[in-house]
Design a protein around this motif. Sequence first.
Motif, PDB file in Angstrom:
ATOM      1  N   UNK A 197      -3.902  20.155   8.169  1.00 42.22           N
ATOM      2  CA  UNK A 197      -4.978  19.525   7.413  1.00 42.22           C
ATOM      3  C   UNK A 197      -6.207  19.481   8.285  1.00 42.22           C
ATOM      4  N   UNK A 198      -6.688  18.307   8.601  1.00 47.21           N
ATOM      5  CA  UNK A 198      -7.901  18.155   9.411  1.00 47.21           C
ATOM      6  C   UNK A 198      -7.604  18.462  10.879  1.00 47.21           C
ATOM      7  N   UNK A 199      -8.485  19.248  11.507  1.00 40.73           N
ATOM      8  CA  UNK A 199      -8.349  19.511  12.939  1.00 40.73           C
ATOM      9  C   UNK A 199      -9.425  18.786  13.754  1.00 40.73           C
ATOM     10  N   UNK A 200     -10.499  18.389  13.098  1.00 42.21           N
ATOM     11  CA  UNK A 200     -11.580  17.676  13.765  1.00 42.21           C
ATOM     12  C   UNK A 200     -12.324  16.856  12.717  1.00 42.21           C
ATOM     13  N   UNK A 201     -13.169  15.952  13.187  1.00 39.23           N
ATOM     14  CA  UNK A 201     -13.958  15.098  12.299  1.00 39.23           C
ATOM     15  C   UNK A 201     -15.429  15.384  12.581  1.00 39.23           C
ATOM     16  N   UNK A 202     -16.183  15.707  11.542  1.00 43.78           N
ATOM     17  CA  UNK A 202     -17.618  15.913  11.684  1.00 43.78           C
ATOM     18  C   UNK A 202     -18.333  14.627  11.300  1.00 43.78           C
ATOM     19  N   UNK A 203     -19.115  14.122  12.220  1.00 38.46           N
ATOM     20  CA  UNK A 203     -19.884  12.902  11.997  1.00 38.46           C
ATOM     21  C   UNK A 203     -21.315  13.321  11.681  1.00 38.46           C
ATOM     22  N   UNK A 222      -0.188  11.789   6.275  1.00 41.50           N
ATOM     23  CA  UNK A 222      -0.586  12.376   4.998  1.00 41.50           C
ATOM     24  C   UNK A 222      -1.229  13.732   5.228  1.00 41.50           C
ATOM     25  N   UNK A 223      -2.468  13.873   4.789  1.00 40.98           N
ATOM     26  CA  UNK A 223      -3.186  15.141   4.969  1.00 40.98           C
ATOM     27  C   UNK A 223      -3.846  15.234   6.345  1.00 40.98           C
ATOM     28  N   UNK A 224      -3.559  14.282   7.194  1.00 39.80           N
ATOM     29  CA  UNK A 224      -4.016  14.304   8.590  1.00 39.80           C
ATOM     30  C   UNK A 224      -2.792  14.208   9.495  1.00 39.80           C
ATOM     31  N   UNK A 225      -1.816  15.076   9.267  1.00 39.79           N
ATOM     32  CA  UNK A 225      -0.578  14.980  10.044  1.00 39.79           C
ATOM     33  C   UNK A 225      -0.590  15.963  11.214  1.00 39.79           C
ATOM     34  N   UNK A 226       0.200  15.620  12.206  1.00 45.28           N
ATOM     35  CA  UNK A 226       0.368  16.449  13.397  1.00 45.28           C
ATOM     36  C   UNK A 226       1.837  16.810  13.491  1.00 45.28           C
ATOM     37  N   UNK A 227       2.107  18.098  13.644  1.00 46.56           N
ATOM     38  CA  UNK A 227       3.483  18.564  13.792  1.00 46.56           C
ATOM     39  C   UNK A 227       3.722  18.914  15.252  1.00 46.56           C
ATOM     40  N   UNK A 228       4.891  18.507  15.760  1.00 47.88           N
ATOM     41  CA  UNK A 228       5.223  18.749  17.166  1.00 47.88           C
ATOM     42  C   UNK A 228       6.429  19.679  17.273  1.00 47.88           C
ATOM     43  N   UNK A 229       6.393  20.545  18.253  1.00 44.34           N
ATOM     44  CA  UNK A 229       7.506  21.454  18.514  1.00 44.34           C
ATOM     45  C   UNK A 229       8.698  20.637  19.021  1.00 44.34           C
ATOM     46  N   UNK A 230       9.894  20.830  18.462  1.00 40.06           N
ATOM     47  CA  UNK A 230      11.046  20.035  18.890  1.00 40.06           C
ATOM     48  C   UNK A 230      11.462  20.284  20.337  1.00 40.06           C
ATOM     49  N   UNK A 231      11.122  21.453  20.890  1.00 34.93           N
ATOM     50  CA  UNK A 231      11.543  21.767  22.256  1.00 34.93           C
ATOM     51  C   UNK A 231      10.446  21.551  23.291  1.00 34.93           C
ATOM     52  N   UNK A 235       0.876  -1.163   0.000  1.00 39.41           N
ATOM     53  CA  UNK A 235       0.000   0.000   0.000  1.00 39.41           C
ATOM     54  C   UNK A 235       0.914   1.213   0.000  1.00 39.41           C
ATOM     55  N   UNK A 236       0.783   2.038  -1.028  1.00 40.93           N
ATOM     56  CA  UNK A 236       1.607   3.236  -1.143  1.00 40.93           C
ATOM     57  C   UNK A 236       0.821   4.409  -0.573  1.00 40.93           C
ATOM     58  N   UNK A 237       1.304   4.945   0.533  1.00 41.18           N
ATOM     59  CA  UNK A 237       0.671   6.070   1.199  1.00 41.18           C
ATOM     60  C   UNK A 237       0.247   5.700   2.606  1.00 41.18           C
ATOM     61  N   UNK A 238       0.735   6.458   3.588  1.00 39.07           N
ATOM     62  CA  UNK A 238       0.411   6.200   4.998  1.00 39.07           C
ATOM     63  C   UNK A 238      -0.453   7.323   5.558  1.00 39.07           C
TER      64      UNK A 238
END
Length: 188
Positions: free
Chosen positions: A60-66, A42-51, A7-10
């Motif tokens: 990308x997405x910050x929440x999911x609407x059901x 992918x388009x649902x990534x979370x970036x963390x501060x190194x310090x 599967x190409x793409x995580x």
Amino acid sequence: MAGRVLIVGAGLTGSLCSYLLGQRLGGNVQLAVWDKARGAGGRMSTSRCPTDPKCTVDLGAQYITVTPSYAAKHKMFYDELLAEGVLKPLNAVVEGMVMKNGSYNLIAPNGISSVVKHFLSQSGADVYYERHVTHINISDGKWQVCRKSGSPEVFDVVVLTIPVPQILQLQGDIQMLIKKTNGSNWNQ
């Protein structure tokens, strides 16, 4: 179906695909997931501060609407993610958002990429990052997949879950297959 599946793409699609294949096929298949990035999301990534690891931002997405129509179809996924603490209800108003009756929002307290990581961890797949696929060729019913660095590998099945513009950049026999399936309309 037995053999090796790539599967190409995580991102969300790749992680859910690997999860469902792992659940349904179990030990009858060897699953691998490759992504060109350094981590899942992918388009649902979370970036963390190194310090400061407590400082995060969802890209990308910050929440999911059901919505009611999707709640029933995807109930097993929502229930699992809520039970595991991957998601929790968002008990706040999103300014400017008009909600349909019966709709609600969910957030991921550990970052939106935790949704993707959950499905990857439950899939049983071998997950590899920094594997940028460049060429896909077919020979004798097997798929040879080449990447920017490292040796080509052979798979019985290849599933592409990457965005269409990235698929169109792939080289090799995949180009012929795209043209055969009228893939030229993908550019529009």
